[in-house]
Design a protein around this motif. Structure first.
Motif, PDB file in Angstrom:
ATOM      1  N   ILE A 126      -9.997   4.392  -4.176  1.00 50.16           N
ATOM      2  CA  ILE A 126      -9.461   3.640  -5.654  1.00 50.16           C
ATOM      3  C   ILE A 126      -7.634   4.225  -4.713  1.00 50.16           C
ATOM      4  O   ILE A 126      -7.063   5.140  -4.029  1.00 50.16           O
ATOM      5  CB  ILE A 126      -9.049   4.833  -6.581  1.00 50.16           C
ATOM      6  N   CYS A 127      -6.770   3.104  -3.773  1.00 46.79           N
ATOM      7  CA  CYS A 127      -5.765   2.609  -3.582  1.00 46.79           C
ATOM      8  C   CYS A 127      -4.552   2.194  -4.316  1.00 46.79           C
ATOM      9  O   CYS A 127      -3.948   1.530  -5.070  1.00 46.79           O
ATOM     10  CB  CYS A 127      -6.118   1.797  -2.161  1.00 46.79           C
ATOM     11  N   MET A 128      -3.377   3.376  -4.617  1.00 43.48           N
ATOM     12  CA  MET A 128      -2.400   3.507  -4.820  1.00 43.48           C
ATOM     13  C   MET A 128      -1.112   1.698  -4.793  1.00 43.48           C
ATOM     14  O   MET A 128      -1.370   2.378  -3.059  1.00 43.48           O
ATOM     15  CB  MET A 128      -1.504   4.648  -5.114  1.00 43.48           C
ATOM     16  N   LEU A 129      -0.806   1.014  -5.199  1.00 45.37           N
ATOM     17  CA  LEU A 129      -0.359  -0.023  -4.753  1.00 45.37           C
ATOM     18  C   LEU A 129       1.402  -0.108  -5.527  1.00 45.37           C
ATOM     19  O   LEU A 129       0.573   0.531  -6.890  1.00 45.37           O
ATOM     20  CB  LEU A 129      -0.887  -1.451  -4.948  1.00 45.37           C
ATOM     21  N   ARG A 130       1.511  -0.468  -5.343  1.00 44.52           N
ATOM     22  CA  ARG A 130       3.599  -0.764  -5.555  1.00 44.52           C
ATOM     23  C   ARG A 130       3.999  -2.143  -5.704  1.00 44.52           C
ATOM     24  O   ARG A 130       3.811  -3.085  -4.819  1.00 44.52           O
ATOM     25  CB  ARG A 130       4.351  -0.605  -4.446  1.00 44.52           C
ATOM     26  N   PRO A 131       3.723  -2.561  -6.418  1.00 42.45           N
ATOM     27  CA  PRO A 131       3.571  -4.465  -6.954  1.00 42.45           C
ATOM     28  C   PRO A 131       4.801  -4.518  -6.758  1.00 42.45           C
ATOM     29  O   PRO A 131       6.498  -4.062  -6.685  1.00 42.45           O
ATOM     30  CB  PRO A 131       4.157  -4.313  -8.657  1.00 42.45           C
ATOM     31  N   LEU A 132       4.802  -5.855  -5.956  1.00 44.37           N
ATOM     32  CA  LEU A 132       5.716  -6.200  -5.807  1.00 44.37           C
ATOM     33  C   LEU A 132       6.609  -8.116  -6.209  1.00 44.37           C
ATOM     34  O   LEU A 132       7.672  -7.956  -6.132  1.00 44.37           O
ATOM     35  CB  LEU A 132       6.111  -7.306  -4.402  1.00 44.37           C
ATOM     36  N   SER A 133       5.220  -8.150  -7.211  1.00 47.51           N
ATOM     37  CA  SER A 133       5.958  -8.969  -7.980  1.00 47.51           C
ATOM     38  C   SER A 133       5.547  -8.876 -10.104  1.00 47.51           C
ATOM     39  O   SER A 133       5.060  -7.390 -10.084  1.00 47.51           O
ATOM     40  CB  SER A 133       5.036 -10.349  -7.483  1.00 47.51           C
ATOM     41  N   THR A 134       5.945  -9.484 -10.348  1.00 46.60           N
ATOM     42  CA  THR A 134       5.369  -8.950 -11.761  1.00 46.60           C
ATOM     43  C   THR A 134       4.790 -10.300 -13.287  1.00 46.60           C
ATOM     44  O   THR A 134       4.020  -9.478 -13.669  1.00 46.60           O
ATOM     45  CB  THR A 134       6.724  -8.765 -12.951  1.00 46.60           C
ATOM     46  N   PHE A 191       0.724  -1.220   0.130  1.00 52.67           N
ATOM     47  CA  PHE A 191       0.242  -0.116  -0.047  1.00 52.67           C
ATOM     48  C   PHE A 191       0.593   1.377  -0.292  1.00 52.67           C
ATOM     49  O   PHE A 191       2.003   1.256   0.492  1.00 52.67           O
ATOM     50  CB  PHE A 191      -0.996   0.438   1.251  1.00 52.67           C
ATOM     51  N   VAL A 192       0.222   2.184  -0.669  1.00 53.89           N
ATOM     52  CA  VAL A 192       0.972   3.386  -1.098  1.00 53.89           C
ATOM     53  C   VAL A 192      -0.363   4.505   0.249  1.00 53.89           C
ATOM     54  O   VAL A 192       1.050   5.492   1.083  1.00 53.89           O
ATOM     55  CB  VAL A 192       1.319   3.981  -2.420  1.00 53.89           C
ATOM     56  N   GLU A 193      -1.557   4.159  -0.616  1.00 50.17           N
ATOM     57  CA  GLU A 193      -1.800   5.951  -0.579  1.00 50.17           C
ATOM     58  C   GLU A 193      -3.395   5.330  -0.818  1.00 50.17           C
ATOM     59  O   GLU A 193      -3.174   5.158  -1.721  1.00 50.17           O
ATOM     60  CB  GLU A 193      -1.630   6.710  -0.995  1.00 50.17           C
ATOM     61  N   VAL A 194      -4.683   5.988   0.073  1.00 42.56           N
ATOM     62  CA  VAL A 194      -6.151   6.437  -0.461  1.00 42.56           C
ATOM     63  C   VAL A 194      -5.979   7.834  -1.300  1.00 42.56           C
ATOM     64  O   VAL A 194      -5.619   8.614  -0.942  1.00 42.56           O
ATOM     65  CB  VAL A 194      -6.216   6.641   0.633  1.00 42.56           C
ATOM     66  N   ILE A 195      -6.183   7.859  -2.836  1.00 40.02           N
ATOM     67  CA  ILE A 195      -5.573   7.913  -3.641  1.00 40.02           C
ATOM     68  C   ILE A 195      -6.875   8.974  -3.664  1.00 40.02           C
ATOM     69  O   ILE A 195      -6.447  10.823  -3.871  1.00 40.02           O
ATOM     70  CB  ILE A 195      -5.362   7.688  -5.217  1.00 40.02           C
ATOM     71  N   ALA A 196      -8.392   8.875  -3.690  1.00 37.00           N
ATOM     72  CA  ALA A 196     -10.198   9.502  -4.056  1.00 37.00           C
ATOM     73  C   ALA A 196     -10.408   8.571  -2.976  1.00 37.00           C
ATOM     74  O   ALA A 196     -10.504   6.887  -2.853  1.00 37.00           O
ATOM     75  CB  ALA A 196      -9.947   9.884  -4.857  1.00 37.00           C
ATOM     76  N   PHE A 197     -11.033   8.534  -2.734  1.00 37.71           N
ATOM     77  CA  PHE A 197     -12.772   7.567  -3.266  1.00 37.71           C
ATOM     78  C   PHE A 197     -13.848   8.485  -3.191  1.00 37.71           C
ATOM     79  O   PHE A 197     -14.334   9.590  -3.531  1.00 37.71           O
ATOM     80  CB  PHE A 197     -13.119   7.494  -0.879  1.00 37.71           C
ATOM     81  N   ARG A 198     -15.262   7.576  -3.604  1.00 34.50           N
ATOM     82  CA  ARG A 198     -16.723   7.927  -3.883  1.00 34.50           C
ATOM     83  C   ARG A 198     -17.502   7.802  -3.312  1.00 34.50           C
ATOM     84  O   ARG A 198     -17.247   6.664  -2.930  1.00 34.50           O
ATOM     85  CB  ARG A 198     -16.561   7.297  -6.036  1.00 34.50           C
ATOM     86  N   HIS A 199     -18.006   8.198  -3.270  1.00 34.21           N
ATOM     87  CA  HIS A 199     -19.905   8.084  -2.362  1.00 34.21           C
ATOM     88  C   HIS A 199     -20.532   8.326  -2.749  1.00 34.21           C
ATOM     89  O   HIS A 199     -21.496   9.022  -3.514  1.00 34.21           O
ATOM     90  CB  HIS A 199     -19.944   9.561  -1.505  1.00 34.21           C
ATOM     91  N   TYR A 235       0.928  15.754  -6.310  1.00 36.97           N
ATOM     92  CA  TYR A 235      -0.498  15.320  -5.389  1.00 36.97           C
ATOM     93  C   TYR A 235       0.022  14.801  -4.436  1.00 36.97           C
ATOM     94  O   TYR A 235       0.592  13.814  -4.548  1.00 36.97           O
ATOM     95  CB  TYR A 235      -1.664  14.796  -6.317  1.00 36.97           C
ATOM     96  N   CYS A 236      -0.923  14.486  -3.481  1.00 37.07           N
ATOM     97  CA  CYS A 236      -0.974  13.638  -2.275  1.00 37.07           C
ATOM     98  C   CYS A 236      -2.567  12.743  -2.023  1.00 37.07           C
ATOM     99  O   CYS A 236      -2.969  13.658  -1.995  1.00 37.07           O
ATOM    100  CB  CYS A 236       0.002  14.260  -0.718  1.00 37.07           C
ATOM    101  N   GLY A 237      -1.864  11.806  -1.561  1.00 37.62           N
ATOM    102  CA  GLY A 237      -3.325  11.058  -1.024  1.00 37.62           C
ATOM    103  C   GLY A 237      -3.374  10.353   0.480  1.00 37.62           C
ATOM    104  O   GLY A 237      -2.456  11.652   1.208  1.00 37.62           O
ATOM    105  N   LEU A 238      -3.847   9.919   1.091  1.00 36.38           N
ATOM    106  CA  LEU A 238      -3.950   9.827   2.678  1.00 36.38           C
ATOM    107  C   LEU A 238      -3.409   8.199   2.363  1.00 36.38           C
ATOM    108  O   LEU A 238      -3.559   7.100   1.761  1.00 36.38           O
ATOM    109  CB  LEU A 238      -5.120   9.505   3.106  1.00 36.38           C
ATOM    110  N   SER A 239      -2.208   8.397   3.965  1.00 40.23           N
ATOM    111  CA  SER A 239      -1.710   6.882   4.187  1.00 40.23           C
ATOM    112  C   SER A 239      -2.193   6.647   5.227  1.00 40.23           C
ATOM    113  O   SER A 239      -2.864   7.923   6.284  1.00 40.23           O
ATOM    114  CB  SER A 239      -0.436   7.498   4.215  1.00 40.23           C
ATOM    115  N   ASP A 293      -6.806  10.947 -13.572  1.00 43.93           N
ATOM    116  CA  ASP A 293      -5.933  12.289 -13.620  1.00 43.93           C
ATOM    117  C   ASP A 293      -5.634  12.215 -12.294  1.00 43.93           C
ATOM    118  O   ASP A 293      -4.385  12.375 -11.936  1.00 43.93           O
ATOM    119  CB  ASP A 293      -6.598  13.365 -13.971  1.00 43.93           C
ATOM    120  N   ILE A 294      -6.204  12.003 -11.445  1.00 42.52           N
ATOM    121  CA  ILE A 294      -5.634  12.169  -9.986  1.00 42.52           C
ATOM    122  C   ILE A 294      -4.298  11.200 -10.182  1.00 42.52           C
ATOM    123  O   ILE A 294      -3.072  11.522  -9.699  1.00 42.52           O
ATOM    124  CB  ILE A 294      -6.555  11.885  -8.872  1.00 42.52           C
ATOM    125  N   CYS A 295      -4.475   9.707 -10.238  1.00 44.45           N
ATOM    126  CA  CYS A 295      -3.501   9.344  -9.812  1.00 44.45           C
ATOM    127  C   CYS A 295      -2.077   9.489 -11.050  1.00 44.45           C
ATOM    128  O   CYS A 295      -1.018   9.227 -10.382  1.00 44.45           O
ATOM    129  CB  CYS A 295      -4.219   7.531 -11.049  1.00 44.45           C
TER     130      CYS A 295
END
Length: 365
Positions: A276-284, A254-262, A331-335, A321-323
């Motif tokens: 919407i969560c930004m994630l960093r891959p650890l495998s391919t 996990f990196v950050e929550v980028i945004a959320f929709r209600h 842009y900074c999301g929520l950690s 666009d936010i991602c």
């Protein structure tokens, strides 16, 4: 705080069972009951079931070895926690067979013990009616009646008595009854479902995308990010990591929550929160879930963005666009930050952003 029980020759210590942590909420499955079986010479209390913990600790966990440490001295002594703060709301209702076994909640109501329901439905009719009269005379307010699926024959009886459906899970139905005159003040059932999406981008500027086997006609052929629902007691970011793993076989962090929709009236008139969560891959290497996923691949970000459905949908386009702005550190999301509140003593995740300096670099980068 200690509660002194009876002489050890009146208590079967083998009946003391540690079943888990105690939470002060009527919505739980009553897993956390400490059973104490008394000898026949204490007839008025035989079969009492206590909802209790054994010792107060910093993380609110059981210490059963301390709770039973004084048994050898001739008496059983244990610290307890019943429906909330230590030593409060300790009244139990089990005086005779004419009243249902129940205990106080924190708000002036009672919670019926689902493990002590009458075996005979005909007996349940009279006992339930008598119990409501008893609780009304005592000034009680709300009644929570949890009926396990194997006791479903009691549902029409409770409904006829005036109980209303509150919520249902696979193993039980929860019903409620409001005793005082006027509007019911019991909380409603959960109003939202929670979904997550994992935006995973590798060092080649490729985004992990899937095509689902089962989707709306408008989404056929769309390459989208892995999505799904958060499970009970699961963190938002953990749900995103799990869904990515289940659908594509890719491990991520996990990196950050980028945004959320209600959104509202999404499923059975419930509202929907989608993170919407930004994630960093650890495998391919991709290994797709054959039950849900038609195909999965690493797709160049520019191609992903140019898909007609994304370009034509203002919300999809804004999310992308936010991602992209987050990838460019504009842009900074929520950690997630683990914290403990004194209100409940529980470890929780507080999501917020951290900007470390004037260069606008996010703290979670």
């Amino acid at each position: 705080m200690e509660m002194k029980l009876f002489e050890s020759n009146s208590v079967s210590v083998s009946e003391i069972v540690h079943l888990g942590r105690t939470y002060c909420s009527p919505f739980l499955n009553f897993k956390n009951i400490l059973g104490v079986k008394f000898s026949p010479q204490i007839c008025a209390c035989k079969g009492i079931v206590l909802k209790a913990t054994c010792a107060s600790t910093s993380d609110n966990t059981y210490l059963p070895e301390k709770a039973i440490g004084s048994i050898g001295q001739g008496k059983l002594s244990l610290s307890y926690r019943i429906n909330g703060t230590n030593g409060t709301s300790s009244r139990l209702y089990c005086s005779d067979n004419r009243v249902l076994h129940a205990f106080d909640d924190e708000y002036g109501g009672v919670i019926v013990d689902p493990e002590r329901l009458p075996a005979n439905p005909n007996a349940f009719v009279s006992i339930l009616h008598a119990s409501l009269s008893h609780w009304k005379n005592m000034g009680k307010k709300g009644v929570w009646l949890k009926l396990p699926v194997e006791r479903s024959e009691l549902v029409p009886i409770a409904v006829k008595e005036g109980f209303q459906y509150h919520h249902a899970e696979r193993g039980y139905l929860m019903l409620t009854y409001w005793i005082p005159e006027g509007p019911c003040m019991l909380p409603d059932n959960a109003s939202h479902q929670v979904g997550v999406g994992g935006f995973v981008v590798n060092d080649k500027n490729e985004v992990l995308v899937v095509q689902e086997k089962h989707c709306a006609p408008a989404s056929v052929g769309l390459w989208k990010i892995p999505t799904g629902f958060v499970l009970e007691s699961e963190e938002i970011f953990s749900g995103a990591i799990r869904e990515v793993k289940e659908e594509t076989g890719i491990d991520s962090e996990f990196v950050e929550v980028i945004a959320f929709r209600h959104a509202h009236n999404v499923a059975f008139e419930k509202s929907d929160l989608f993170f919407i969560c930004m994630l960093r891959p650890l495998s391919t290497q991709i290994i797709i879930d054959d039950l849900e996923i038609q195909a999965a691949k690493w797709m160049p970000l520019v191609d992903f963005v140019q898909q007609p459905l994304i370009q034509e949908d203002c919300m999809f386009k804004k999310i992308i666009d936010i991602c992209i702005a987050r990838l460019g550190e504009r842009y900074c999301g929520l950690s997630a930050h683990k914290m403990v509140s004194k209100f409940d003593g529980q470890l929780s995740s507080l999501y917020y952003n951290v900007v470390q300096n004037q260069d606008f670099n996010c703290g979670a980068s």
